[in-house]
Write a protein that holds these residues in place. Structure first.
Motif, short mmCIF file in Angstrom:
data_model
loop_
_atom_site.label_atom_id
_atom_site.label_comp_id
_atom_site.label_asym_id
_atom_site.label_seq_id
_atom_site.Cartn_x
_atom_site.Cartn_y
_atom_site.Cartn_z
N ARG A 506 0.64 -1.08 0.04
CA ARG A 506 0.10 -0.04 0.06
C ARG A 506 0.88 1.13 -0.08
NH1 ARG A 506 -5.49 0.71 1.02
NH2 ARG A 506 -6.15 2.73 1.47
N ALA A 507 0.80 1.93 -1.19
CA ALA A 507 1.43 3.31 -1.03
C ALA A 507 0.94 4.21 -2.13
CB ALA A 507 3.08 3.16 -1.68
N PHE A 508 0.88 5.46 -1.74
CA PHE A 508 0.15 6.56 -2.71
C PHE A 508 1.31 6.58 -3.83
CE2 PHE A 508 -0.65 10.71 -4.22
CZ PHE A 508 -2.22 10.60 -4.35
N LEU A 509 0.77 6.46 -5.07
CA LEU A 509 1.47 6.26 -6.23
C LEU A 509 1.99 7.61 -7.20
CD1 LEU A 509 -0.05 3.06 -7.88
CD2 LEU A 509 2.27 3.25 -6.50
N PRO A 510 1.15 8.52 -7.08
CA PRO A 510 1.51 9.87 -7.78
C PRO A 510 1.84 10.59 -6.76
CG PRO A 510 -1.02 9.69 -8.00
CD PRO A 510 -0.48 8.54 -7.24
N TYR A 511 2.02 12.13 -7.14
CA TYR A 511 2.40 13.08 -6.10
C TYR A 511 1.24 14.30 -6.36
CZ TYR A 511 4.77 17.27 -4.67
OH TYR A 511 5.20 18.44 -4.18
N LEU A 512 0.78 14.48 -5.28
CA LEU A 512 -0.09 15.94 -5.35
C LEU A 512 0.65 17.03 -4.97
CD1 LEU A 512 -3.05 16.43 -5.78
CD2 LEU A 512 -3.53 16.42 -3.41
N ASP A 513 1.06 17.92 -5.82
CA ASP A 513 1.63 19.08 -5.20
C ASP A 513 0.77 20.06 -4.72
OD1 ASP A 513 4.71 20.63 -6.03
OD2 ASP A 513 2.93 21.97 -5.57
N PRO A 514 1.19 20.82 -3.81
CA PRO A 514 -0.29 21.71 -3.26
C PRO A 514 -0.51 22.58 -4.17
CG PRO A 514 1.61 21.33 -1.55
CD PRO A 514 2.14 20.55 -2.64
N GLU A 515 0.51 23.14 -5.14
CA GLU A 515 0.07 24.08 -6.08
C GLU A 515 0.05 23.62 -7.39
OE1 GLU A 515 2.99 27.37 -6.03
OE2 GLU A 515 3.11 27.07 -4.18
N GLY A 516 -0.07 22.10 -7.61
CA GLY A 516 -0.60 21.35 -8.88
C GLY A 516 0.56 21.02 -9.48
N VAL A 517 0.22 20.84 -10.81
CA VAL A 517 1.26 20.48 -11.89
C VAL A 517 2.20 21.92 -12.21
CG1 VAL A 517 -0.07 18.81 -13.04
CG2 VAL A 517 -0.04 21.09 -13.89
N GLY A 518 1.64 23.01 -12.14
CA GLY A 518 2.53 24.09 -12.10
C GLY A 518 3.43 24.33 -10.97
N GLY A 519 2.91 24.04 -9.85
CA GLY A 519 3.97 24.22 -8.71
C GLY A 519 4.89 22.96 -8.77
N TYR A 520 4.81 21.95 -9.31
CA TYR A 520 5.72 20.84 -9.36
C TYR A 520 6.57 21.10 -10.52
CZ TYR A 520 7.58 16.55 -11.00
OH TYR A 520 8.35 15.40 -11.32
N ARG A 521 6.21 21.79 -11.44
CA ARG A 521 7.08 22.25 -12.65
C ARG A 521 8.00 23.32 -11.91
NH1 ARG A 521 6.37 23.10 -18.11
NH2 ARG A 521 4.46 22.08 -18.20
N LYS A 522 7.66 24.37 -11.09
CA LYS A 522 8.61 25.10 -10.67
C LYS A 522 9.66 24.25 -9.80
CE LYS A 522 5.24 28.48 -9.40
NZ LYS A 522 4.61 29.11 -8.28
N ARG A 523 9.14 23.35 -9.06
CA ARG A 523 10.10 22.73 -8.37
C ARG A 523 11.35 22.00 -9.21
NH1 ARG A 523 8.09 21.07 -3.01
NH2 ARG A 523 5.88 21.72 -2.92
N CYS A 524 10.85 21.44 -10.24
CA CYS A 524 11.83 20.88 -11.19
C CYS A 524 12.77 21.79 -11.67
CB CYS A 524 10.98 20.01 -12.22
SG CYS A 524 10.30 18.68 -11.89
N ASP A 525 12.20 22.97 -12.03
CA ASP A 525 13.10 24.09 -12.64
C ASP A 525 14.16 24.35 -11.80
OD1 ASP A 525 11.56 23.33 -15.05
OD2 ASP A 525 10.32 25.34 -14.99
N GLU A 526 13.56 24.60 -10.71
CA GLU A 526 14.36 25.15 -9.49
C GLU A 526 15.55 23.99 -9.28
OE1 GLU A 526 11.01 27.62 -7.18
OE2 GLU A 526 12.08 25.98 -6.16
N VAL A 527 15.38 22.85 -9.33
CA VAL A 527 16.28 21.69 -8.92
C VAL A 527 17.29 21.93 -10.11
CG1 VAL A 527 16.62 19.18 -9.10
CG2 VAL A 527 15.05 20.17 -7.86
#
Ligand code: FAD
Ligand code: NAP
Length: 538
Positions: A506-527
């Protein structure tokens, strides 16, 4: 440093949306030598395999497409709001031809294993056609929903009729006319297939294990003026969906459902219900995924709709979902799903009230002590989502460690795009990225572009390998879990929670960014901007 020249700069596995764009991007933007292996006999992925009656997208077509080809956005004319599988496949074939993709693709070829050669920093890839090739980079574009889940029903081999899994339907179609048909499952696939099969079949029996919160798709033609306006505004649309929560033009109501008056709430619910599509799921009150009380209000509205649509009150009660929160399973969109149970030739067998499936017999299915006889059984039992196709690659990373072992207790990734100990492997829409919690072409394009920039950067800076550190990966996994534990999602037995497959941890498979796909995009770009923070480059 590498001391051996690979056969290919990159091997890409899969030729759906992800593999197609990955090839285009690495080959035409970076000039790399790329080979794509695809198990199917042409491009399309999901839209090659899923040929069941009623198969169509649930995302509005104007955003369920590639956005990298601006001219094609203008030229391509979708015929309907949610085009059917053949039309989407035609679109993907068109893209393949337009960008000359097939010359670097090998079809009817499954990658069976790949191991990392630590001496030469290369991946050795093996296929079921006997290929053994080396590549610097290995991109898994294998699909989040491509690895079929066919439960091991006792007695299946005895069945004298014909059976199909919805994601492996024959290319010639199936004629249900005058046939007694059983459908197992009531997920998004079955919800599309059941009304279509019921129209053709002599009799249809639906085996339901969990009732579903379906909302109307409101399928149909799109007003030509709307199409024109969208074409004129594509730059704006692309920007908005990239910055959005779910890769769609839906926005949560920025208040609690509990703050609204009952009249106001009813008006808002009506509005979402009438709009159709994902509006009810994604343009709802913002606390819908967090507050059980708020969620109950949404759930009650749908339950009322089911009770008013289904004429037989006993059948209606079976179709009313209970015991889990609205929206915590993937939202199925329906066209006449509940209405179908008003037809004389349709029977619902509900596991909770009538008894679950016990076995498959020579003649059909035994459930709750009764035998139901069929000519055809359709299993709409879904997928080993997100990890199934990746584990089936039989990857061996550093020290011969297998992905199977690394993920024995569920997926561990960094950003959902890379895995510690598996250098130069990229997983498009992999576990612990937004992936299935989005309009997927948006997430696919984001991953492809990030991977391309990463490889470009490595080549320019003379780096041979990239892999996440265990520390960055552990932090990411904790972050993914911390966020989801604050929602109602973890309380539901969904495929998001890996609960649809017996023995899947049992594990949650995707990722729910609090700011959605836009927030996740920002995280990846910052990395990336911070020198690929959390990755080890050598
Ligand atoms: P896929 O399309 O799944 O392609 C992966 C490919 O990899 C497959 O062709 C497979 O054969 C190949 N492959 C896998 N393993 C191997 C191997 N070992 N060797 C060789 N080849 C391999 N998403 C939305 O956002 N909106 C929708 O409306 C929507 N509708 C959907 C409807 C259905 C019926 C299903 C099942 C999914 C739907 N999805 C939808 C999700 C859909 O999967 C994605 O939108 C998208 O098509 C995924 O593209 P992909 O290239 O990542 O994966
Ligand atoms: P699913 O959502 O996993 O549904 C599978 C169904 O089969 C469920 O009703 C499940 O019951 C039932 N089932 C599974 N194993 C069973 C067993 N052993 N005995 C009895 N019943 C069993 O799969 P899906 O409907 O194929 O959809 C998967 C995903 O694909 C969707 O969630 C969506 O993301 C995507 N999809 C999208 C579209 C679209 O956008 N147009 C269409 C189809 C699919 P339980 O609920 O009790 O597990």
């Amino acid at each position: 440093m590498a001391n051996s020249t690979p056969d290919f700069d990159a091997v890409v596995i899969g030729a759906g949306f992800s593999g197609m764009y990955m090839l285009k991007s690495l080959r035409d933007n970076l000039g790399l030598k790329v080979r794509v292996y695809e198990a199917g006999d042409t491009v399309g992925g999901t839209w090659y395999w899923n040929r069941y009656p009623g198969a169509r997208c649930d995302s509005d077509a104007y955003i369920y497409c590639f956005t990298f080809d601006k001219q094609l956005l203008q030229e391509w004319e979708w015929t309907e709001r949610y085009p059917e599988q053949p039309e989407i496949l035609r679109y993907l074939e068109h893209v393949a031809k337009r960008h000359d993709l097939k010359r670097d693709m090998q079809f009817s070829t499954r990658v069976t294993s790949a191991e990392f050669d630590e001496k030469n920093n290369l991946w050795m890839v093996h296929t079921d056609s006997g290929d053994e090739v080396t590549a610097r980079y290995l991109v898994a574009a294998v699909g989040s929903l491509s690895h079929t889940n066919m439960p091991q029903f006792k007695g299946l081999e005895r069945f004298k009729g014909t059976w199909y899994h919805t994601s492996r339907f024959p290319h010639t179609g199936v004629d249900f006319t005058a046939k007694r048909v059983g459908v197992v499952g009531t997920g998004a696939t079955a919800v599309q297939a059941i009304p279509e099969i019921a129209q053709q079949a002599k009799h249809l029996t639906v085996f339901q294990r969990t009732a579903n919160f379906c909302v109307p798709a409101r399928h149909g033609k799109v007003d030509p003026e709307v199409i024109k306006a969208r074409k004129a505004d594509y730059d704006g649309i692309v920007k908005r969906i990239r910055e959005s929560f779910f890769g769609q033009e839906h926005y949560f109501i920025p208040k609690s459902a509990l703050e609204a008056t009952p009249e106001e709430r009813e008006r808002e619910f009506d509005k979402m219900w009438d709009a159709g599509g994902f509006a009810f799921w994604l343009a709802n009150y913002q606390d819908m995924f967090f507050s059980q009380e708020a969620n109950d209000l949404c759930a009650d509205y749908i339950k009322r709709k089911i009770r008013t649509t289904v004429q037989d009150p006993v059948v209606a009660e079976k179709l009313v979902p209970n015991g889990y929160a609205y929206g915590t399973k993937r939202q199925p969109l329906d066209t006449n799903y509940f209405e179908t149970f008003n037809k004389d030739n349709v029977l619902l067998v509900d596991a909770a009230t009538d008894g679950g499936i016990e076995e498959i017999t020579e003649k059909g299915i035994r459930a709750g002590g009764n035998e139901y006889e069929f000519d055809i059984i359709v299993f709409a039992t879904g997928f080993d989502a997100m990890t199934g196709a990746l584990k089936a690659l039989n990857l061996k990373g550093r020290g011969g460690r297998t992905l199977e072992k690394a993920w024995a207790d569920g997926p561990h990734s960094y950003l959902g795009i890379s895995v510690a100990g598996f250098p130069n492997v990229f997983t498009i829409t992999g576990p612990q990225s937004p992936s299935v919690l989005s309009n997927m072409p948006v997430s696919i394009e984001q991953h492809v572009e990030w991977i391309t920039d990463c490889i470009d950067n490595m080549r320019q800076t003379g780096k041979t390998t990239i892999e996440p550190t265990s520390q960055a990966q552990d932090q990411w996994v904790s972050h993914v879990n911390e966020i989801i534990n604050a929602t109602l999602m973890t309380g539901t037995n969904s495929w998001y929670m890996s609960a649809n497959i017996a023995d899947k941890p049992r594990a949650f498979l995707p990722y729910l960014d609090p700011e959605g796909v836009g927030g996740y995009r920002k995280r990846c770009d910052e990395v990336a901007a911070n020198g690929y923070e959390g990755f080890a480059l050598a």
